[in-house]
Enzyme design. Structure first.
Site, mmCIF file in Angstrom:
data_model
loop_
_atom_site.group_PDB
_atom_site.id
_atom_site.type_symbol
_atom_site.label_atom_id
_atom_site.label_comp_id
_atom_site.label_asym_id
_atom_site.label_seq_id
_atom_site.Cartn_x
_atom_site.Cartn_y
_atom_site.Cartn_z
ATOM 1 N N GLU A 113 0.856 -1.188 0.000
ATOM 2 C CA GLU A 113 0.000 0.000 0.000
ATOM 3 C C GLU A 113 0.884 1.227 0.000
ATOM 4 O O GLU A 113 2.047 1.159 0.401
ATOM 5 C CB GLU A 113 -0.857 0.030 1.286
ATOM 6 C CG GLU A 113 -1.839 -1.107 1.354
ATOM 7 C CD GLU A 113 -2.426 -1.286 2.748
ATOM 8 O OE1 GLU A 113 -2.088 -0.494 3.659
ATOM 9 O OE2 GLU A 113 -3.215 -2.215 2.915
ATOM 10 N N LYS A 115 2.114 4.655 1.640
ATOM 11 C CA LYS A 115 2.162 5.157 3.008
ATOM 12 C C LYS A 115 1.713 6.611 2.965
ATOM 13 O O LYS A 115 2.447 7.486 2.515
ATOM 14 C CB LYS A 115 3.581 5.045 3.557
ATOM 15 C CG LYS A 115 3.668 5.307 5.038
ATOM 16 C CD LYS A 115 5.022 4.889 5.575
ATOM 17 C CE LYS A 115 5.075 4.940 7.086
ATOM 18 N NZ LYS A 115 4.805 6.244 7.650
ATOM 19 N N TYR A 227 -6.969 1.647 6.164
ATOM 20 C CA TYR A 227 -6.139 0.544 5.683
ATOM 21 C C TYR A 227 -6.125 -0.663 6.605
ATOM 22 O O TYR A 227 -5.353 -1.585 6.383
ATOM 23 C CB TYR A 227 -4.712 1.011 5.404
ATOM 24 C CG TYR A 227 -4.110 1.856 6.506
ATOM 25 C CD1 TYR A 227 -3.818 1.315 7.735
ATOM 26 C CD2 TYR A 227 -3.857 3.213 6.292
ATOM 27 C CE1 TYR A 227 -3.291 2.083 8.749
ATOM 28 C CE2 TYR A 227 -3.321 3.992 7.291
ATOM 29 C CZ TYR A 227 -3.043 3.425 8.515
ATOM 30 O OH TYR A 227 -2.527 4.190 9.519
ATOM 31 N N CYS A 408 15.586 46.788 9.074
ATOM 32 C CA CYS A 408 14.865 46.460 7.851
ATOM 33 C C CYS A 408 15.790 46.619 6.639
ATOM 34 O O CYS A 408 16.451 47.653 6.506
ATOM 35 C CB CYS A 408 13.651 47.376 7.712
ATOM 36 S SG CYS A 408 12.790 47.146 6.141
ATOM 37 N N CYS A 411 14.291 49.873 4.697
ATOM 38 C CA CYS A 411 14.187 51.244 5.230
ATOM 39 C C CYS A 411 15.031 51.454 6.481
ATOM 40 O O CYS A 411 14.969 52.518 7.091
ATOM 41 C CB CYS A 411 12.724 51.593 5.496
ATOM 42 S SG CYS A 411 12.020 50.671 6.863
HETATM 43 S S1 IVH Z 1 -0.209 0.011 8.641
HETATM 44 C C1 IVH Z 1 1.380 -1.906 12.557
HETATM 45 N N1 IVH Z 1 -0.637 1.170 6.352
HETATM 46 O O1 IVH Z 1 2.333 4.885 9.070
HETATM 47 C C2 IVH Z 1 1.358 -0.671 11.784
HETATM 48 N N2 IVH Z 1 0.221 2.487 8.113
HETATM 49 O O2 IVH Z 1 4.659 3.989 10.967
HETATM 50 C C3 IVH Z 1 0.063 -0.468 11.157
HETATM 51 N N3 IVH Z 1 0.520 4.838 7.547
HETATM 52 O O3 IVH Z 1 0.930 4.934 12.265
HETATM 53 C C4 IVH Z 1 0.115 0.644 10.197
HETATM 54 N N4 IVH Z 1 -0.209 4.703 5.467
HETATM 55 O O4 IVH Z 1 0.018 6.493 10.506
HETATM 56 C C5 IVH Z 1 -0.206 1.343 7.614
HETATM 57 N N5 IVH Z 1 -1.110 2.069 4.264
HETATM 58 C C6 IVH Z 1 -0.687 2.229 5.509
HETATM 59 C C7 IVH Z 1 -0.276 3.474 6.010
HETATM 60 C C8 IVH Z 1 0.190 3.563 7.328
HETATM 61 C C9 IVH Z 1 0.265 5.512 6.412
HETATM 62 C C10 IVH Z 1 1.087 5.441 8.769
HETATM 63 C C11 IVH Z 1 0.261 5.216 9.996
HETATM 64 C C12 IVH Z 1 1.102 4.473 10.965
HETATM 65 C C13 IVH Z 1 2.470 4.774 10.452
HETATM 66 C C14 IVH Z 1 3.353 3.594 10.790
#
Ligand code: IVH
Length: 687
Positions: A113, A115, A227, A408, A411
């Site tokens: 996925e 991030k 997610y 400034c 000025c």
């Molecule tokens: S899974 C066990 N999936 O990344 C961890 N996290 O460092 C479960 N995040 O706190 C998180 N996109 O804020 C997951 N597709 C994604 C994500 C994601 C962003 C962030 C989330 C999490 C941090 C983990």
């Protein structure tokens, strides 16, 4: 006694990282890039492992995230919100894959996925209804931000409308973010009123979620991608099944996720999104790689902070190192001074970078920049390059720390800094050329008076020749004066004159915005124009009357008061009035519905159930009534809704003005008699 160097370094890193964590989680400020933060954390982790006796109890390696903000109730997470192990290298992704194979064999698959770069959120649903939303906090406890989360339009508040067969209780995890176009518009609005822009969409999202007033949150148009789905005895064997189910229940799932059968497909996914991700409306900083099967996840288990079944691959923001040639200090419309690093041109992510923002004086001190230093600059997913650090190996021996200007640049007036503010200001607002010129540039912009053919260079010339000092002076210009300027022929000069002429038809709200009162951005100008209807009413309004207008807070009211207390500004606005600009809202041609309110005057205050404020005003006018802007002896009725202004109610009582409710107003409208004294004051709780 001197501490051994290792202990010294551990102490320094612990303090530094705790400080960055505090800035990030409590103040929504990222002072270092994720990459630098992770590098420092890795260094500390390694030193602590080799020297466990020096590890401090408050070491940032010992906990998952930040701490909990006081202003919200605390929620204990049913399932802890873990973090992910991070890596910036593909080799480590290969290592991760090897580790997993060793533990569970070769028969497994991944889900990859994006991030999303926002704020993690946990959503608890009972009987299909969203009952609690919480931030991650320290991973065990977070802030209860249910009210704010409910304003996120894409999150279902109740899935029972569209789904059957869902568990009685479940939890959904996701990331709240501010879409990039919303962020760009928010920053433009902040700059309109002289406020410092927010650093990036993530800070904007996390700051917004922590606002106490969910009405303001709603306006910020946050979004969310979910997610993961958690609960007891859920009927899913794999992550991909549960995510597909979330989508079917109506949750916002980004359909960018993919099942990847093996490492090769994972790497393909990483490469694909390296550049493609910039086409998405949401900031992303990497990829999350997760083992798909829940049974296999169980087998793999967790380390102290993060699961063994997942890893985050982070894209490195492209960066470069280049010498600092100079620091330029820009003075804005409000006098705020912004330092900009002038750099030896260097190619970076497809463009040549010559300048980078240094934000403010604190930033220069924090980065510890010396004259002639070689600076690290970075261009992340976002727009302007920023200076992230100093290459100490290339520091010129004996060079001195950069001294921030004390006067400034335009000025020479000594700069001032208000308590609690990061920026220095030039207080010479009347005679400081860049401030004056910026005010004229603001006045002519499209959203204000929209005068075309008048660019910054023309304004510069007009200013240098002493032909204009304030925007009002534009209306004294003749076509001959304009035609005599460099690069301005007769035709363009005539166009400018025509533009000025046309600006006399620009509606009052935009004129008010163009006048350039501090903190009066386009939206605030709209509200003021709707409420007070003309400039004289705004000028005459007391502080209390100002804050009773919709959405006008103390800061804006004070600024308007101070503006009109200054005879220079009064003369400037008078000159605009004499130039023929619209200084009142145009009365809409009202379709007359009846004469039931003829000869009666009204003032409207508070929130109503059946009408917006504007609709109520229209209703009064359509039925022959007149709307006034304040309580006076001339006022017949104060129509008071919920949260009606206390001072208006008090003044009405003193003058014996009738205070009527929405229902009584409707009776009056229907031609009925008003109840003798209106509603007794005691029924209005002081707001
Ligand atoms: S899974 C066990 N999936 O990344 C961890 N996290 O460092 C479960 N995040 O706190 C998180 N996109 O804020 C997951 N597709 C994604 C994500 C994601 C962003 C962030 C989330 C999490 C941090 C983990």
């Amino acid at each position: 006694m001197n501490e051994p160097p290792v202990q010294d370094r551990i102490r320094e890193l612990t303090d530094k990282l705790n400080y960055y964590n505090h800035q990030y989680y409590q103040n929504s400020i990222s002072e270092v890039s994720d990459f630098q933060f992770d590098q420092l954390l890795a260094e500390l982790d390694a030193l602590e492992k080799a020297n466990p006796e020096f590890r401090r109890p408050d070491s940032p390696t010992q906990r998952v995230g930040g701490t909990v903000t006081k202003a919200f109730a605390t929620v204990k997470h049913r399932y802890p919100m873990l973090s992910l192990a991070n890596t910036y290298s593909e080799e480590e992704v290969v290592e991760f894959d090897k580790r997993i194979r060793k533990l569970i064999g070769d028969d497994f698959g991944y889900v990859c996925e994006l991030k999303f770069d926002g704020v993690a959120i946990s959503l608890h649903y009972r009987d299909g209804v969203l009952v609690t939303a919480a931030t991650r906090g320290d991973g065990v406890r977070g802030d209860d931000i249910t009210h704010n989360a409910r304003t996120i339009r894409s999150l279902p508040l109740n899935i029972a409308h569209r789904a059957k067969d869902f568990p009685a209780e479940f939890e959904v995890r996701g990331e709240v973010f501010m879409p990039i176009p919303v962020f760009v518009a928010l920053n433009a609005a902040r700059e309109d009123i002289g406020e410092a822009p927010l650093a990036n969409p993530r800070n904007a999202a996390s700051g917004t979620l922590k606002l106490q007033d969910s009405a303001t949150v709603a306006k910020r148009k946050l979004e969310c991608y979910v997610y993961s789905l958690l609960g007891e005895n859920l009927p899913f064997r794999t992550h991909s099944q549960s995510v597909a189910q979330l989508l079917a229940w109506g949750f916002p799932v980004s359909e960018t996720y993919r099942y990847c059968a093996d490492l090769e497909e994972v790497l393909k996914f990483i490469h694909h999104w390296d550049k493609e991700r910039f086409k998405l409306p949401v900031g992303t900083d990497g990829i999350v790689i997760k083992v798909d099967d829940f049974g296999q996840r169980e087998e793999l288990g967790l380390t102290a902070k993060s699961p063994r079944w997942a890893i985050a691959y982070k894209y490195k923001a492209e960066n470069a190192a280049t010498p600092l040639l100079d620091i330029e200090y820009n003075v804005g419309r409000t006098g705020a001074v912004t330092p900009v690093a002038i750099l030896k041109p260097v190619p970076l992510a497809g463009t040549t970078v010559k300048r980078a923002s240094l934000h403010n004086a604190n930033q220069i001190v924090l980065l510890g920049i010396h004259e002639g230093d070689t600076l690290f600059i970075e261009k992340g997913g976002e727009i302007i390059p920023k200076v992230t650090g100093v290459d100490l190996t290339r520091r010129i021996p004996g060079s001195q720390p950069v001294q921030y200007r004390t006067t400034c640049p335009a000025c020479d007036t000594p700069l001032v800094r208000q308590e609690g503010e990061a920026a220095f200001y030039c207080p010479n607002e009347r005679a400081c050329p860049p401030q004056n010129k910026a005010r004229i540039e603001h006045f002519i912009t499209r959203r204000a008076l929209n005068i075309e053919n008048l660019g910054p260079e023309t304004i510069e010339q007009l200013y240098e020749k002493g032909l204009v000092r304030t925007p009002a002076d534009l209306y004294d210009l003749t076509a001959e004066q304009l035609a005599a300027l460099d690069r301005m022929g007769k035709k363009s000069a005539d166009n400018v004159i025509r533009g000025l002429e046309a600006s006399r038809g620009v509606p009052f709200n935009r004129v008010l915005f163009g006048i350039g009162i501090r903190f009066v951005g386009a939206t605030v100008a709209d509200k003021l124009a709707n409420h007070f209807r003309n400039i004289d009413a705004i000028k005459a309004a007391s502080f209390t009357e100002l804050i009773e207008a919709p959405e006008i807070g103390d800061k804006i009211a004070q600024s308007i008061g101070a503006f009109f207390a200054d005879p220079f500004n009064v003369a400037y606005v008078d000159k605009l009035t004499r130039a023929g600009l619209l200084m009142q809202t145009e009365e809409k041609a009202v379709t007359r519905e009846s004469d039931s309110l003829a000869g009666k005057t009204f003032l409207v205050s508070g929130v109503f159930t059946g009408y917006s404020r504007e609709a109520l005003v229209e209703k009064i006018e359509a039925n022959g009534g007149k709307v006034l802007s304040g309580v006076s002896a001339k006022l017949d009725y104060l129509v008071a809704g919920d949260k009606a202004g206390t001072s208006k109610l008090q003044k009405a009582e003193k003058l014996g003005t009738k205070v009527i409710s929405e229902e009584e107003f409707e009776r009056l409208l229907a031609g009925g008699e008003d109840t003798a004294g209106g509603m007794p004051m005691a029924e209005f709780p002081a707001s």
